[in-house]
Motif scaffolding. Sequence first.
Motif, PDB file in Angstrom:
ATOM      1  N   LEU A  22       0.706  -1.231  -0.017  1.00 19.12           N
ATOM      2  CA  LEU A  22       0.108  -0.095  -0.157  1.00 19.12           C
ATOM      3  C   LEU A  22       0.956   1.391  -0.005  1.00 19.12           C
ATOM      4  CD1 LEU A  22      -2.812  -1.049   2.747  1.00 19.12           C
ATOM      5  CD2 LEU A  22      -2.936  -1.255   0.084  1.00 19.12           C
ATOM      6  N   ILE A  23       0.424   2.297  -0.698  1.00 17.62           N
ATOM      7  CA  ILE A  23       1.045   3.536  -0.733  1.00 17.62           C
ATOM      8  C   ILE A  23       0.535   4.378   0.305  1.00 17.62           C
ATOM      9  CG2 ILE A  23       1.392   5.687  -2.108  1.00 17.62           C
ATOM     10  CD1 ILE A  23       2.467   2.954  -3.486  1.00 17.62           C
ATOM     11  N   ASP A  24       1.353   5.086   0.989  1.00 16.32           N
ATOM     12  CA  ASP A  24       1.360   6.054   2.003  1.00 16.32           C
ATOM     13  C   ASP A  24       0.775   7.321   1.661  1.00 16.32           C
ATOM     14  OD1 ASP A  24       1.315   7.602   4.569  1.00 16.32           O
ATOM     15  OD2 ASP A  24       3.073   6.441   5.523  1.00 16.32           O
ATOM     16  N   LEU A  25      -0.383   7.821   2.037  1.00 16.78           N
ATOM     17  CA  LEU A  25      -1.084   8.914   1.734  1.00 16.78           C
ATOM     18  C   LEU A  25      -0.303  10.202   1.825  1.00 16.78           C
ATOM     19  CD1 LEU A  25      -3.490  10.097   0.502  1.00 16.78           C
ATOM     20  CD2 LEU A  25      -4.546  10.348   2.589  1.00 16.78           C
ATOM     21  N   LYS A  29       2.343  13.723  -3.491  1.00 13.17           N
ATOM     22  CA  LYS A  29       2.645  14.984  -3.684  1.00 13.17           C
ATOM     23  C   LYS A  29       1.867  15.750  -4.899  1.00 13.17           C
ATOM     24  CE  LYS A  29       6.010  15.340  -0.867  1.00 13.17           C
ATOM     25  NZ  LYS A  29       5.360  15.685   0.804  1.00 13.17           N
ATOM     26  N   ILE A  30       1.057  16.554  -4.811  1.00  8.66           N
ATOM     27  CA  ILE A  30       0.260  17.070  -5.912  1.00  8.66           C
ATOM     28  C   ILE A  30       0.395  18.645  -5.949  1.00  8.66           C
ATOM     29  CG2 ILE A  30      -2.366  17.645  -6.420  1.00  8.66           C
ATOM     30  CD1 ILE A  30      -1.607  14.437  -6.077  1.00  8.66           C
ATOM     31  N   ASP A  31       0.399  18.937  -7.631  1.00  8.23           N
ATOM     32  CA  ASP A  31       0.757  20.078  -8.023  1.00  8.23           C
ATOM     33  C   ASP A  31      -0.274  20.850  -7.846  1.00  8.23           C
ATOM     34  OD1 ASP A  31       1.375  22.593  -9.180  1.00  8.23           O
ATOM     35  OD2 ASP A  31       1.880  21.541 -11.198  1.00  8.23           O
ATOM     36  N   GLU A  32      -0.561  21.921  -6.717  1.00  8.26           N
ATOM     37  CA  GLU A  32      -1.746  22.497  -6.518  1.00  8.26           C
ATOM     38  C   GLU A  32      -2.113  23.609  -7.690  1.00  8.26           C
ATOM     39  OE1 GLU A  32      -1.580  24.247  -2.524  1.00  8.26           O
ATOM     40  OE2 GLU A  32      -0.753  22.251  -1.658  1.00  8.26           O
ATOM     41  N   GLN A  41      -5.668  13.056 -11.663  1.00  5.41           N
ATOM     42  CA  GLN A  41      -4.597  12.056 -12.458  1.00  5.41           C
ATOM     43  C   GLN A  41      -3.397  11.812 -11.621  1.00  5.41           C
ATOM     44  OE1 GLN A  41      -4.055  13.292 -16.455  1.00  5.41           O
ATOM     45  NE2 GLN A  41      -2.684  11.537 -16.661  1.00  5.41           N
ATOM     46  N   GLN A  42      -2.879  12.934 -10.904  1.00 10.85           N
ATOM     47  CA  GLN A  42      -1.777  12.750 -10.153  1.00 10.85           C
ATOM     48  C   GLN A  42      -1.770  11.968  -9.033  1.00 10.85           C
ATOM     49  OE1 GLN A  42       0.125  16.870  -9.268  1.00 10.85           O
ATOM     50  NE2 GLN A  42      -0.230  17.422 -11.482  1.00 10.85           N
ATOM     51  N   VAL A  44      -4.320   9.647  -8.446  1.00 15.21           N
ATOM     52  CA  VAL A  44      -4.484   8.351  -8.841  1.00 15.21           C
ATOM     53  C   VAL A  44      -3.240   7.471  -9.385  1.00 15.21           C
ATOM     54  CG1 VAL A  44      -5.743   6.651 -10.453  1.00 15.21           C
ATOM     55  CG2 VAL A  44      -6.860   8.447  -9.264  1.00 15.21           C
ATOM     56  N   GLU A  45      -2.216   8.031 -10.035  1.00 12.47           N
ATOM     57  CA  GLU A  45      -0.932   7.697 -10.277  1.00 12.47           C
ATOM     58  C   GLU A  45      -0.084   7.178  -9.342  1.00 12.47           C
ATOM     59  OE1 GLU A  45       0.416  10.480 -13.358  1.00 12.47           O
ATOM     60  OE2 GLU A  45      -0.894   9.849 -14.962  1.00 12.47           O
ATOM     61  N   GLN A  46      -0.327   8.307  -8.329  1.00 15.41           N
ATOM     62  CA  GLN A  46       0.600   8.105  -7.186  1.00 15.41           C
ATOM     63  C   GLN A  46       0.073   7.162  -6.289  1.00 15.41           C
ATOM     64  OE1 GLN A  46       2.698  11.724  -5.669  1.00 15.41           O
ATOM     65  NE2 GLN A  46       1.608  12.432  -7.295  1.00 15.41           N
ATOM     66  N   ILE A  47      -1.142   7.039  -5.834  1.00 15.60           N
ATOM     67  CA  ILE A  47      -1.716   6.226  -4.945  1.00 15.60           C
ATOM     68  C   ILE A  47      -1.987   4.695  -5.359  1.00 15.60           C
ATOM     69  CG2 ILE A  47      -4.209   6.750  -5.184  1.00 15.60           C
ATOM     70  CD1 ILE A  47      -2.368   6.724  -1.800  1.00 15.60           C
ATOM     71  N   LYS A  48      -1.943   4.628  -6.565  1.00 16.52           N
ATOM     72  CA  LYS A  48      -2.226   3.401  -6.994  1.00 16.52           C
ATOM     73  C   LYS A  48      -3.594   2.645  -7.025  1.00 16.52           C
ATOM     74  CE  LYS A  48       2.266   3.080  -8.441  1.00 16.52           C
ATOM     75  NZ  LYS A  48       2.570   4.086  -9.310  1.00 16.52           N
ATOM     76  N   ASN A  49      -4.060   2.712  -5.941  1.00 16.99           N
ATOM     77  CA  ASN A  49      -5.314   2.336  -5.524  1.00 16.99           C
ATOM     78  C   ASN A  49      -6.307   3.256  -4.590  1.00 16.99           C
ATOM     79  OD1 ASN A  49      -7.788   1.004  -4.744  1.00 16.99           O
ATOM     80  ND2 ASN A  49      -6.724  -1.057  -4.227  1.00 16.99           N
TER      81      ASN A  49
END
Length: 82
Positions: A22-25, A29-32, A41-42, A44-49
């Motif tokens: 699991l990916i740690d929330l 990092k999201i470009d605000e 999209q950023q 979902v791509e980073q969190i994977k699920n």
Amino acid sequence: MTLKELEQLKQVDVRTISHNELIDLKKIKIDEEASKKQRIQQFVEQIKNPFCFKVGEIVVSVGFSNDGISFEERMKQYLDTL
């Protein structure tokens, strides 16, 4: 990501998945400055699920109901039962 892929991700059982997968929330990092679509999209791509991830050592499973009750209302109902 397709709807079929999202449906498969939604079916993940938090009781059986390895916490190491699991990916740690906290590490997302999201470009605000990006558009809403790009930020989603950023994420979902980073969190994977987006339905199953962790925050520190806590595993989080996200689900939605179709009854129209908001999270805040549901939480108040829960707290009223304590």
